[in-house]
Scaffold this motif. Structure first.
Motif, mmCIF file in Angstrom:
data_model
loop_
_atom_site.group_PDB
_atom_site.id
_atom_site.type_symbol
_atom_site.label_atom_id
_atom_site.label_comp_id
_atom_site.label_asym_id
_atom_site.label_seq_id
_atom_site.Cartn_x
_atom_site.Cartn_y
_atom_site.Cartn_z
ATOM 1 N N ALA A 157 0.811 -1.218 0.000
ATOM 2 C CA ALA A 157 0.000 0.000 0.000
ATOM 3 C C ALA A 157 0.848 1.274 0.000
ATOM 4 O O ALA A 157 0.569 2.220 -0.751
ATOM 5 C CB ALA A 157 -0.947 -0.005 1.200
ATOM 6 N N GLY A 158 1.851 1.335 0.839
ATOM 7 C CA GLY A 158 2.702 2.524 0.906
ATOM 8 C C GLY A 158 3.457 2.762 -0.392
ATOM 9 O O GLY A 158 3.595 3.897 -0.859
ATOM 10 N N HIS A 159 3.936 1.669 -0.986
ATOM 11 C CA HIS A 159 4.637 1.751 -2.269
ATOM 12 C C HIS A 159 3.729 2.337 -3.344
ATOM 13 O O HIS A 159 4.145 3.229 -4.104
ATOM 14 C CB HIS A 159 5.102 0.349 -2.673
ATOM 15 C CG HIS A 159 5.483 0.220 -4.105
ATOM 16 N ND1 HIS A 159 6.712 0.608 -4.587
ATOM 17 C CD2 HIS A 159 4.786 -0.257 -5.174
ATOM 18 C CE1 HIS A 159 6.764 0.377 -5.894
ATOM 19 N NE2 HIS A 159 5.601 -0.149 -6.264
ATOM 20 N N ILE A 160 2.488 1.855 -3.425
ATOM 21 C CA ILE A 160 1.553 2.323 -4.445
ATOM 22 C C ILE A 160 1.260 3.812 -4.263
ATOM 23 O O ILE A 160 1.270 4.581 -5.234
ATOM 24 C CB ILE A 160 0.261 1.498 -4.392
ATOM 25 C CG1 ILE A 160 0.517 0.092 -4.947
ATOM 26 C CG2 ILE A 160 -0.864 2.178 -5.161
ATOM 27 C CD1 ILE A 160 -0.588 -0.893 -4.686
ATOM 28 N N ASP A 171 6.515 -2.443 -0.013
ATOM 29 C CA ASP A 171 6.700 -1.414 1.018
ATOM 30 C C ASP A 171 8.062 -1.569 1.680
ATOM 31 O O ASP A 171 8.835 -0.605 1.771
ATOM 32 C CB ASP A 171 5.608 -1.543 2.092
ATOM 33 C CG ASP A 171 4.295 -0.924 1.666
ATOM 34 O OD1 ASP A 171 4.163 -0.549 0.482
ATOM 35 O OD2 ASP A 171 3.394 -0.816 2.515
ATOM 36 N N LEU A 172 8.347 -2.768 2.147
ATOM 37 C CA LEU A 172 9.601 -3.011 2.857
ATOM 38 C C LEU A 172 10.780 -3.153 1.909
ATOM 39 O O LEU A 172 11.825 -2.530 2.104
ATOM 40 C CB LEU A 172 9.474 -4.270 3.722
ATOM 41 C CG LEU A 172 10.677 -4.570 4.629
ATOM 42 C CD1 LEU A 172 10.861 -3.440 5.643
ATOM 43 C CD2 LEU A 172 10.489 -5.897 5.332
ATOM 44 N N SER A 173 10.630 -3.958 0.846
ATOM 45 C CA SER A 173 11.776 -4.250 -0.022
ATOM 46 C C SER A 173 12.228 -3.055 -0.854
ATOM 47 O O SER A 173 13.420 -2.901 -1.121
ATOM 48 C CB SER A 173 11.435 -5.420 -0.956
ATOM 49 O OG SER A 173 10.383 -5.077 -1.835
ATOM 50 N N GLU A 174 11.306 -2.184 -1.238
ATOM 51 C CA GLU A 174 11.668 -1.034 -2.070
ATOM 52 C C GLU A 174 11.847 0.261 -1.282
ATOM 53 O O GLU A 174 12.526 1.171 -1.740
ATOM 54 C CB GLU A 174 10.596 -0.814 -3.141
ATOM 55 C CG GLU A 174 10.556 -1.879 -4.220
ATOM 56 C CD GLU A 174 11.739 -1.792 -5.169
ATOM 57 O OE1 GLU A 174 11.725 -0.933 -6.066
ATOM 58 O OE2 GLU A 174 12.688 -2.572 -4.986
ATOM 59 N N HIS A 175 11.217 0.350 -0.087
ATOM 60 C CA HIS A 175 11.220 1.627 0.622
ATOM 61 C C HIS A 175 11.649 1.518 2.087
ATOM 62 O O HIS A 175 11.847 2.535 2.745
ATOM 63 C CB HIS A 175 9.836 2.275 0.553
ATOM 64 C CG HIS A 175 9.311 2.371 -0.843
ATOM 65 N ND1 HIS A 175 9.785 3.277 -1.771
ATOM 66 C CD2 HIS A 175 8.360 1.648 -1.496
ATOM 67 C CE1 HIS A 175 9.145 3.115 -2.928
ATOM 68 N NE2 HIS A 175 8.276 2.128 -2.781
ATOM 69 N N GLY A 176 11.724 0.311 2.601
ATOM 70 C CA GLY A 176 12.219 0.136 3.958
ATOM 71 C C GLY A 176 11.227 0.407 5.057
ATOM 72 O O GLY A 176 11.588 0.465 6.234
ATOM 73 N N PRO A 225 2.383 0.289 9.417
ATOM 74 C CA PRO A 225 3.401 -0.259 10.327
ATOM 75 C C PRO A 225 2.817 -0.937 11.563
ATOM 76 O O PRO A 225 3.426 -1.846 12.113
ATOM 77 C CB PRO A 225 4.226 0.975 10.715
ATOM 78 C CG PRO A 225 3.341 2.140 10.421
ATOM 79 C CD PRO A 225 2.510 1.739 9.260
ATOM 80 N N GLU A 226 1.625 -0.506 12.005
ATOM 81 C CA GLU A 226 1.029 -1.110 13.195
ATOM 82 C C GLU A 226 0.379 -2.458 12.895
ATOM 83 O O GLU A 226 0.192 -3.274 13.793
ATOM 84 C CB GLU A 226 -0.043 -0.197 13.803
ATOM 85 C CG GLU A 226 0.482 1.103 14.386
ATOM 86 C CD GLU A 226 0.538 2.199 13.336
ATOM 87 O OE1 GLU A 226 0.240 1.904 12.173
ATOM 88 O OE2 GLU A 226 0.900 3.339 13.687
ATOM 89 N N LEU A 227 0.025 -2.680 11.637
ATOM 90 C CA LEU A 227 -0.733 -3.888 11.294
ATOM 91 C C LEU A 227 0.073 -4.953 10.593
ATOM 92 O O LEU A 227 -0.325 -6.111 10.582
ATOM 93 C CB LEU A 227 -1.924 -3.492 10.396
ATOM 94 C CG LEU A 227 -2.927 -2.503 11.011
ATOM 95 C CD1 LEU A 227 -4.006 -2.159 9.993
ATOM 96 C CD2 LEU A 227 -3.545 -3.083 12.263
ATOM 97 N N VAL A 228 1.173 -4.567 9.977
ATOM 98 C CA VAL A 228 1.969 -5.515 9.215
ATOM 99 C C VAL A 228 3.328 -5.652 9.862
ATOM 100 O O VAL A 228 3.974 -4.685 10.195
ATOM 101 C CB VAL A 228 2.130 -5.058 7.743
ATOM 102 C CG1 VAL A 228 2.831 -6.122 6.927
ATOM 103 C CG2 VAL A 228 0.794 -4.718 7.134
ATOM 104 N N SER A 229 3.779 -6.867 10.036
ATOM 105 C CA SER A 229 5.083 -7.113 10.632
ATOM 106 C C SER A 229 5.925 -7.989 9.718
ATOM 107 O O SER A 229 5.422 -8.576 8.769
ATOM 108 C CB SER A 229 4.919 -7.798 11.996
ATOM 109 O OG SER A 229 4.382 -9.101 11.791
#
Length: 417
Positions: free
Chosen positions: A39-42, A398-403, A408-412
């Motif tokens: 979601a953050g990446h998009i 989100d994590l692999s491209e942007h770190g 952040p509260e819902l996905v680990s």
């Protein structure tokens, strides 16, 4: 006269703002239709690519579309645009911003075919090349006085120029990127990868629906005689009938009122009426939207069965509906409203305008697909792939491209949906 000039400029500026606001609709639509881990990446790539698309349009996109000394493909003046002259009753800078908004929407549509698996660098480079080599060429052909304009091609607000162009670029991307991990089984059967937030998707559709009044009614470029209201009416009727058409066909075939089908039906109605909103009667707008809603339902299933992974249904909503909307003026354009080209088949115009519309669809769609495919193919070779690794796709962009995660509260790191 001074008041009318002021009103015209305010109206077109409002139209530009509404079209730019559609980017927010696309963010919610695409985020809601995909998984939480992306979601953050998009959201981030949509904002960034809008920015870079704006810069390229300023540098050369506008020049290629509307520049003077044009050749068969593009115009050749007004690079690094800086004019603020009054052309007739409209400020040239206001018109520039309005056209910029359209160019960036086409780019956002194209990126629907990249969703959940493309590298961020792929978005960056393709934004630049698409905005130079693809969109401006087709826009010049139809809106900038190019060869399709000379033939009388009807596309009032962009079913071909914006929507089909973006969809054909999305098709090139989906074919080269290949399906997302887990989308299809070895026997070709389909696994549904559900979006994480249907409320976001619906809200995105509503924002797009509102923005479309800037898209279509704003394209009148004038408040004179209130014609923009008629265009807005046709736009709204087509959206409503598109949703109804998709609802009925999904209910008939699936036994349930499928929410994604309804949402995409409304969008398909909007896409379809974009070409014809100023050229057809209100009853025809209802018919055009209704058929678009049915077509998008079958189109979504068609591409899925052929293992073409289109997470946002850009090919169906913007491609299939864009083709139908473009062709529809060849049937329904009235003698009174056909200020461009000729009346349609049902109004005594014969097959001439339908032939022109078909030519426009074929030439524009083929050009957009081939050039986008070549661009992406070369990028794939030079960049050692357009797609993230399997591990990065599994973790989420989100994590692999942007770190960092969009939620952040819902996905680990331990549990990724």
């Amino acid at each position: 006269m001074a008041v009318e000039i002021l009103m015209n400029n305010m109206w077109v500026m409002l139209g530009a703002i509404l079209v730019i606001l559609m980017q927010g609709g696309f963010i919610l639509l695409e985020c809601g239709s995909t998984r939480m881990k992306n979601a953050g990446h998009i959201a981030g790539k949509t904002i960034f690519t809008f920015g870079i698309g704006s810069l390229i349009f300023w540098a050369c996109g506008y020049a290629f579309i509307f520049g003077e000394n044009s050749n068969f493909f593009v115009g050749l003046s007004h690079f690094f645009y800086s004019s603020n002259e009054l052309n007739g009753e409209l400020s040239s800078s206001v018109f520039f911003l309005f056209q910029l908004a359209f160019a960036t929407i086409a780019l956002t549509i194209a990126f629907g075919g990249f969703a959940e698996r493309a590298k961020f660098s792929t978005y960056v480079i393709f934004s630049i090349l698409f905005s130079i080599m693809v969109y401006p060429v087709i826009a010049h052909w139809i809106w900038g006085g190019g060869w399709l304009a000379e033939h009388g091609k009807q596309d009032f607000a962009g079913s071909t120029v914006v929507h089909l162009t973006g969809a054909m670029a999305a098709l090139a991307a989906t074919l080269l990127l290949k399906p997302r991990i887990g989308k299809y089984n070895k026997d070709g059967s389909v696994n549904q990868i559900l979006g994480h937030n249907q409320v976001f998707t619906a809200l995105g559709v509503l924002i797009l629906w509102i923005g479309w009044f800037g898209f279509n009614a704003g394209s009148t470029l004038s408040v004179s005689e209130g014609f923009f209201g008629f265009v807005a009416l046709n736009t709204n009727l087509a959206a409503g009938s598109g949703a109804l058409g998709a609802l009925l066909i999904s209910w008939l075939l699936l036994g349930k009122a499928d929410v994604p089908a309804i949402l995409n039906g409304a969008l398909a109605g909007l896409v379809a009426i974009t070409a014809s909103c100023a050229f057809v009667a209100t009853w025809a707008a209802v018919v055009i939207g209704f058929i678009a809603g049915i077509l998008v339902f079958y189109s979504m299933r068609f591409f899925d069965k052929r293992n073409i992974d289109d997470p946002i249904y850009a090919l169906s909503v913007h491609g299939t509906a864009g083709i139908w909307g473009t062709l529809s003026t060849g049937f329904f354009a009235t003698k009174e409203l056909a200020t461009v080209g000729s009346p349609g088949l049902f109004y005594g115009g014969g097959f001439h305008q339908l032939g022109v519309q078909f030519l426009g669809v074929f030439a524009s769609g083929l050009y957009a697909f081939l050039v986008s495919y070549v661009i992406l193919f070369v990028m794939k070779k030079m960049m050692k792939g357009l797609r993230v690794t399997e591990e990065e796709e599994t973790i989420g962009l989100d994590l692999s491209e942007h770190g960092s995660y969009g939620y952040p509260e819902l996905v680990s790191k331990e549990k990724i949906s």
